[in-house]
Design a protein around this motif. Structure first.
Motif: not given
Length: 82
Positions: A1-6, A8-14
């Motif tokens: 998982m790239t830093p950009d993917d992480e 995006r995943e963090r923003e989606r979780a928020l």
């Protein structure tokens, strides 16, 4: 998982946590998740993962007789949000 993917995943979780628990101020910083509820003194929860924070907030709502907002919206055919 790239830093950009992480990120995006963090923003989606928020987004999902804030939708499900609108009465809490939910943030991510320094590798930790946190939520605060209004009050004097305010109740505060900390977690290492969004799923752990979700579980803590769910139990808090359960104990306090609150409700949890359904996660309907963009993904109408989704069986599980997150």
């Amino acid at each position: 998982m790239t830093p950009d993917d992480e990120a995006r995943e963090r923003e989606r979780a928020l987004e999902l946590l804030r939708t499900a628990f609108p009465d809490y101020r939910i943030v991510y910083g320094g590798g930790r998740w946190a939520a605060a509820a209004a009050g004097d003194p305010p109740m505060v929860w900390f977690a290492e993962t969004p799923s752990s924070l979700c579980g803590q907030l769910f139990l808090a709502q359960l104990r306090n007789g609150g409700t949890i907002t359904p996660l309907h919206g963009k993904e109408s055919n989704s069986q599980c949000a997150g």
